[in-house]
Design a protein around this motif. Structure first.
Motif, PDB file in Angstrom:
ATOM      1  N   LEU A 372     -12.729 -13.247  14.290  1.00  0.00           N
ATOM      2  CA  LEU A 372     -12.054 -13.157  13.245  1.00  0.00           C
ATOM      3  C   LEU A 372     -10.736 -12.647  13.374  1.00  0.00           C
ATOM      4  CD1 LEU A 372     -12.514 -13.774  10.357  1.00  0.00           C
ATOM      5  CD2 LEU A 372     -13.449 -11.447   9.758  1.00  0.00           C
ATOM      6  N   TYR A 393     -10.087  -6.407  11.671  1.00  0.00           N
ATOM      7  CA  TYR A 393     -10.904  -7.420  11.418  1.00  0.00           C
ATOM      8  C   TYR A 393     -12.043  -7.425  12.526  1.00  0.00           C
ATOM      9  CZ  TYR A 393      -6.328  -9.089   9.016  1.00  0.00           C
ATOM     10  OH  TYR A 393      -5.654  -9.052   8.344  1.00  0.00           O
ATOM     11  N   VAL A 397     -17.118 -16.308  14.149  1.00  0.00           N
ATOM     12  CA  VAL A 397     -16.822 -17.804  13.463  1.00  0.00           C
ATOM     13  C   VAL A 397     -17.833 -18.645  14.029  1.00  0.00           C
ATOM     14  CG1 VAL A 397     -15.168 -19.313  12.803  1.00  0.00           C
ATOM     15  CG2 VAL A 397     -14.498 -16.951  13.068  1.00  0.00           C
ATOM     16  N   VAL A 403     -18.318 -17.192   8.596  1.00  0.00           N
ATOM     17  CA  VAL A 403     -18.142 -15.888   9.237  1.00  0.00           C
ATOM     18  C   VAL A 403     -19.462 -15.305   9.257  1.00  0.00           C
ATOM     19  CG1 VAL A 403     -17.050 -13.821   9.229  1.00  0.00           C
ATOM     20  CG2 VAL A 403     -15.763 -16.254   8.565  1.00  0.00           C
ATOM     21  N   LEU A 448     -14.299 -19.130   6.998  1.00  0.00           N
ATOM     22  CA  LEU A 448     -12.791 -19.025   7.558  1.00  0.00           C
ATOM     23  C   LEU A 448     -11.787 -19.417   6.618  1.00  0.00           C
ATOM     24  CD1 LEU A 448     -11.487 -17.884  10.184  1.00  0.00           C
ATOM     25  CD2 LEU A 448     -11.814 -20.249  11.028  1.00  0.00           C
ATOM     26  N   LEU A 451      -9.742 -16.871   4.776  1.00  0.00           N
ATOM     27  CA  LEU A 451      -8.635 -16.028   5.457  1.00  0.00           C
ATOM     28  C   LEU A 451      -7.443 -16.952   5.645  1.00  0.00           C
ATOM     29  CD1 LEU A 451      -8.183 -13.592   7.075  1.00  0.00           C
ATOM     30  CD2 LEU A 451      -8.846 -14.739   9.115  1.00  0.00           C
TER      31      LEU A 451
END
Length: 460
Positions: A372, A393, A397, A403, A448, A451
């Motif tokens: 991550l 972080y 992944v 995640v 993911l 993000l």
């Protein structure tokens, strides 16, 4: 006299063949096969296997009381941490690392500390003359320590010397590749010599309760020469790691029968020797880089120790048909997988860009929780948006873009809060149980692409 049969042994992997070949059929190494005696002859330091009647072995129960001293503290906290709490009497420890990285320096400092505490210490150097060892001791400021120094390399003479008086608390052999036995018809450093001499020393250590430390050279690939032969025989294997140009050294346990593996100790090489680094997280963080696009801070774990480390990424358009992919301190295959997930699951097109990834400070990461943080650094560089300076972080992944949770969440968050970080982007699955760490806000993500959307929508 019986004729000694010959065998051809690979000095890289230990494989045995019945004829010489230029390339080892097992490991593929070139010009690594050497002719050796297939079975060693008798020697004062080695036990010859002959026919005859054996003796009955004593058997005990698991609940029987164990007599003997507890662990011996070296007074070097980072070394004690890696060993699992100190030296274990009767244990065999193998220390490997590149030439000049500090193996002899650390062991001489350890020997001096223990000798000053009243323990009997024997330091045997097969590569340096006594005057050279004394020069190093004088530079380290330990010349007055009552360490018994020798330069013998004949294994029979070493065993006889060690057995002539009280058993030492610690014996250091620097290095195991210089040892030789008259009963083995091969040069020092070959597989047969390594196996025979190490076996004799380990047998002495187990019988006398002496802690044995062997120094091993490494090959071009960074592995201890004759790796599987020695590593299977000893109780603990430690590696010294460092990147060229860095004054910091990382001592990592890759095998430990008496403690955790993947534990690390951090040292700084100075003119007066190796010094412990009390706060490794501060070592791997640079305030000058934080707040710049392409950097993210990982709250990672090395053994039982939480460490914060900066991951740097550079994504730039490529003029090449095959864009570059360069990684320092991380698994290149892991980067390739992460880039594929970003493109296939999140729509981030990086196929026409050069990608460079670096773990700052010379640390080598192996845990999947770095995924991550690496993704955040890549997205930050690709979009030109900096990640928050007060954020960390961690998370794994998966190939589906999810995640996944990782272990030791509380320890990671406490270390981040202690160093002044105010927020953490963590896997949502890690928050199934209520967790609150004072002074740090949690931002959970389950996919993911969440993000990716954050970088696309905001730069705060």
């Amino acid at each position: 006299m019986a004729k000694v049969s010959k065998a051809y042994v690979c000095q890289s992997c230990g494989a045995v063949t019945n004829k010489w070949t230029g390339k080892c059929p097992s490991c593929g190494a070139w010009n690594s096969i050497i002719e050796e005696a297939s079975t060693p002859t008798s020697s004062p330091a080695l036990v010859a296997i002959k026919g005859g009647k054996g003796r009955l072995a004593s058997l005990e129960t698991l609940s029987a009381e164990t007599e003997g001293a507890s662990r011996i503290k070296t007074d070097i906290a980072e070394l004690d941490r890696v060993l699992g709490g100190g030296l274990v009497p009767g244990a065999a420890v193998l220390v490997g690392g590149d030439p000049g990285i500090g193996k002899s320096t650390l062991l001489l400092q350890t020997a001096a500390e223990l000798a000053q505490d009243g323990h009997r210490i024997v330091y045997l150097s097969g590569e340096e003359a006594p005057a050279q060892v004394r020069m190093r001791a004088s530079r380290l400021g330990v010349a007055e320590a009552p360490v018994a120094l020798g330069t013998e390399t004949n294994i029979a003479s070493i065993i006889a010397t060690l057995g002539s008086g009280p058993a030492p608390a610690l014996v250091v052999i620097d290095s195991v590749q210089t040892l030789w036995s008259e009963g083995i018809e091969s040069a020092p450093g070959t597989i047969s010599q390594l196996r025979g001499c190490a076996s004799a020393l380990i047998s002495y250590a187990k019988a006398s309760g002496t802690t044995l430390v062997l120094v091993g050279h490494v090959t071009k690939d960074g592995q201890i020469a004759g790796p599987k032969v020695i590593e299977h025989m000893v109780d603990t294997v430690l590696y010294f790691e460092s990147l060229s140009g860095h004054q910091f050294r990382i001592l990592r346990a890759v095998k430990n029968r008496f403690g955790p593996t993947d534990e690390i100790g951090v040292f700084e090489m100075r003119s007066e020797g190796l010094k412990e680094v009390e706060n490794p997280s501060a070592l791997f963080l640079n305030d000058a880089d934080r707040g710049t696009p392409g950097t993210a801070v990982l709250a990672g774990m090395e053994g039982t120790r939480p460490i914060l480390v900066e991951i740097q990424a550079l994504v730039a358009p490529s003029s090449l048909g095959t864009p570059r992919r360069a990684v320092v301190g991380w698994d290149p295959n892991r980067l390739s997988m992460l880039l594929a997930v970003l493109e296939a699951r999140c729509g981030v097109r990086l196929g026409s860009h050069d990608v460079y990834l670096n773990v700052a400070g010379g640390l080598r990461l192996s845990e999947p929780a770095a995924d991550l943080a690496a993704a955040a650094a890549l997205l930050s560089s690709f979009t030109g948006r900096a990640v928050p300076e007060d954020g960390v972080y961690f998370g794994e992944v998966s190939l589906t873009g999810a995640v996944r949770a990782v272990g030791h969440t509380d320890q990671r968050l406490k270390e981040a809060a202690k160093l002044g970080f105010a927020r953490a982007v963590v896997p949502a699955a890690s928050l199934s149980a209520e967790r609150e760490v004072e002074g740090i806000a949690l931002n959970p993500v389950s996919q993911l692409d969440e993000l990716v959307a954050w970088f696309a929508l905001t730069g705060d």
